[in-house]
Design a protein around this motif. Structure first.
Motif, PDB file in Angstrom:
ATOM      1  N   SER A  72       0.803  -1.229   0.000  1.00  0.00           N
ATOM      2  CA  SER A  72       0.000   0.000   0.000  1.00  0.00           C
ATOM      3  C   SER A  72       0.832   1.274   0.000  1.00  0.00           C
ATOM      4  O   SER A  72       0.508   2.241  -0.700  1.00  0.00           O
ATOM      5  CB  SER A  72      -0.931   0.005   1.214  1.00  0.00           C
ATOM      6  OG  SER A  72      -1.831  -1.076   1.151  1.00  0.00           O
TER       7      SER A  72
ATOM      8  N   ILE B 162      -3.608   3.756  -4.308  1.00  0.00           N
ATOM      9  CA  ILE B 162      -4.102   3.810  -2.934  1.00  0.00           C
ATOM     10  C   ILE B 162      -3.739   5.141  -2.285  1.00  0.00           C
ATOM     11  O   ILE B 162      -4.559   5.772  -1.607  1.00  0.00           O
ATOM     12  CB  ILE B 162      -3.531   2.635  -2.116  1.00  0.00           C
ATOM     13  CG1 ILE B 162      -4.085   1.306  -2.648  1.00  0.00           C
ATOM     14  CG2 ILE B 162      -3.853   2.797  -0.631  1.00  0.00           C
ATOM     15  CD1 ILE B 162      -3.474   0.081  -1.999  1.00  0.00           C
ATOM     16  N   LEU B 163      -2.518   5.600  -2.517  1.00  0.00           N
ATOM     17  CA  LEU B 163      -2.073   6.865  -1.931  1.00  0.00           C
ATOM     18  C   LEU B 163      -2.888   8.036  -2.455  1.00  0.00           C
ATOM     19  O   LEU B 163      -3.245   8.951  -1.704  1.00  0.00           O
ATOM     20  CB  LEU B 163      -0.587   7.080  -2.223  1.00  0.00           C
ATOM     21  CG  LEU B 163       0.374   6.102  -1.533  1.00  0.00           C
ATOM     22  CD1 LEU B 163       1.771   6.201  -2.142  1.00  0.00           C
ATOM     23  CD2 LEU B 163       0.442   6.363  -0.036  1.00  0.00           C
TER      24      LEU B 163
ATOM     25  N   LYS C   7      -6.381   8.137  -0.953  1.00  0.00           N
ATOM     26  CA  LYS C   7      -6.365   8.595   0.446  1.00  0.00           C
ATOM     27  C   LYS C   7      -5.833  10.029   0.581  1.00  0.00           C
ATOM     28  O   LYS C   7      -5.583  10.476   1.701  1.00  0.00           O
ATOM     29  CB  LYS C   7      -5.504   7.652   1.281  1.00  0.00           C
ATOM     30  CG  LYS C   7      -6.072   6.242   1.426  1.00  0.00           C
ATOM     31  CD  LYS C   7      -7.350   6.245   2.245  1.00  0.00           C
ATOM     32  CE  LYS C   7      -7.844   4.823   2.482  1.00  0.00           C
ATOM     33  NZ  LYS C   7      -9.079   4.810   3.309  1.00  0.00           N
TER      34      LYS C   7
ATOM     35  N   LEU D 235      -2.712   7.870   3.712  1.00  0.00           N
ATOM     36  CA  LEU D 235      -2.934   6.473   4.074  1.00  0.00           C
ATOM     37  C   LEU D 235      -2.461   6.227   5.496  1.00  0.00           C
ATOM     38  O   LEU D 235      -3.098   5.518   6.268  1.00  0.00           O
ATOM     39  CB  LEU D 235      -2.181   5.566   3.093  1.00  0.00           C
ATOM     40  CG  LEU D 235      -2.239   4.068   3.380  1.00  0.00           C
ATOM     41  CD1 LEU D 235      -3.674   3.555   3.321  1.00  0.00           C
ATOM     42  CD2 LEU D 235      -1.356   3.302   2.406  1.00  0.00           C
TER      43      LEU D 235
END
Length: 356
Positions: A215, A221-222, A225, A229
């Motif tokens: 992640s 994903i970063l 978020k 994260l």
């Protein structure tokens, strides 16, 4: 005692930014909490990080096609993280302009990436930016180090190549590059944008795809978020936002580039006419932000560095790989700092040229 700090990084901050930090430290926005204490989940910090993204987007004239990430781990972490995220065929090109380009190549190879050196100035001791031809083979991208902190070279303009990835760590927001052909920009903040602990990644959104990466290395994903994260470097992002605001108030990147050219020209003009000091970098490849020079005598270089420090000109020692001296004239260095350096260079030369 005030000094002119010529360090290659971490580097000096604008005086107005330091003063604002002093005011904010006890109670940020009348919250009763220091900016170093606020939660990264709070509205206070949401406003900071979103404001920083907006200010950076404005300064670079970025379209909504690009995502901005505020990360940790330094530019060195990105040497492998970038190809793992966007090198679909695991085959990239790289221009070898010195130490940090080589480091980027080494780390990418450790990640299982094939790296073709498409141009190099190694044969000329990295005293110039090499000519680059359009690669014949298909590559995922071409990696460029836009400014070479150790060797004192830089791209005046970006080459006319597609799918560029730029390591801008030491001239980020210091030169006004055209970014139409750029897939990704990255760099540490501690030279031109703030303090150590923050790394900027600007990436075309269409390159952010699903991967099976852990992640903290996964751009998708970063980005989802909003760079949060985990706990982000709150204070470093806050400091960067203050510097971004300072840059906008000055007139943006074109204005700071003009100021950087004035500072560097003052020093280079002296070096070009000096009978004691020399700069071996090809003129059209010279860096605006990292000026390297020497007397050719290590003992005399050492004496210069010591005497300069006595005169409040600090951190002028060159990198251990090349020796000599290095004056880093990043965005926050005022013109008066370059003037003070030239005044001391003249004085030192007049007192020491006969013993060379």
């Amino acid at each position: 005692m005030s000094v002119y700090n010529f360090a290659a990084g971490p580097a000096m901050l604008p005086t107005s930014v330091i003063n604002q930090i002093k005011r904010d430290l006890p109670s940020f926005n009348d919250s009763g909490m220091s900016v170093m204490e606020i939660s990264h989940r709070s509205d206070l910090f949401e406003n900071i990080i979103n404001g920083a993204k907006t200010n950076l987007r404005d300064l670079l004239n970025l379209t909504d096609d690009y995502e901005i990430l505020f990360l940790q781990g330094g530019a060195t972490t990105q040497f492998a993280t970038i190809p793992l995220n966007i090198a679909k065929t695991k085959h990239i090109g790289l221009v070898d302009t010195g130490h940090w380009a080589i480091r980027a190549q080494e780390e990418a190879k450790k990640a299982g990436i094939t790296v073709d050196t498409i141009a190099s100035s190694k044969d000329n001791q990295y005293h110039n930016i090499p000519k680059i031809s359009q690669p014949q083979q298909s590559l995922d991208y071409i990696h460029l180090t836009t400014n070479n902190t150790i060797e004192g070279t830089a791209y005046d303009q970006l080459p006319d190549l597609k799918h560029l990835v730029l390591d801008v760590s030491s001239n980020f927001l210091a030169q006004d590059y055209r970014l139409e052909n750029v897939d990704l920009i990255y760099g540490g903040a501690q030279k031109n944008l703030g303090i150590a602990g923050l790394t900027i990644v600007i990436i075309r959104k269409d390159l952010i795809v699903d991967t099976d990466l852990p992640s903290m290395w996964n751009y998708k994903i970063l980005a989802k978020k909003n760079s949060m994260l985990n706990t982000p470097p709150v204070f470093a992002i806050y400091a960067a936002d203050l510097v971004l605001k300072w840059l906008k108030d000055l007139g943006g990147v074109p204005e700071i580039e003009n100021r950087n050219r004035q500072k560097s020209s003052l020093v280079y003009d002296f070096l070009d006419n000096s009978k004691l000091f020399n700069n071996t970098v090809e003129k059209k490849s010279r860096s605006l932000t990292n000026l390297v020079f020497s007397t050719g005598d290590p003992k005399l270089d050492k004496k210069f560095i010591e005497k300069a420090q006595e005169n409040n000109l600090v951190n002028l020692k060159g990198h251990r790989l090349v020796g000599g001296m290095r004056a880093s004239l990043y965005n926050a260095m005022p013109y008066e700092g370059a003037e003070a350096l030239v005044d001391f260079l003249e004085k030192f030369e007049s007192e020491n040229r006969r013993i060379r």
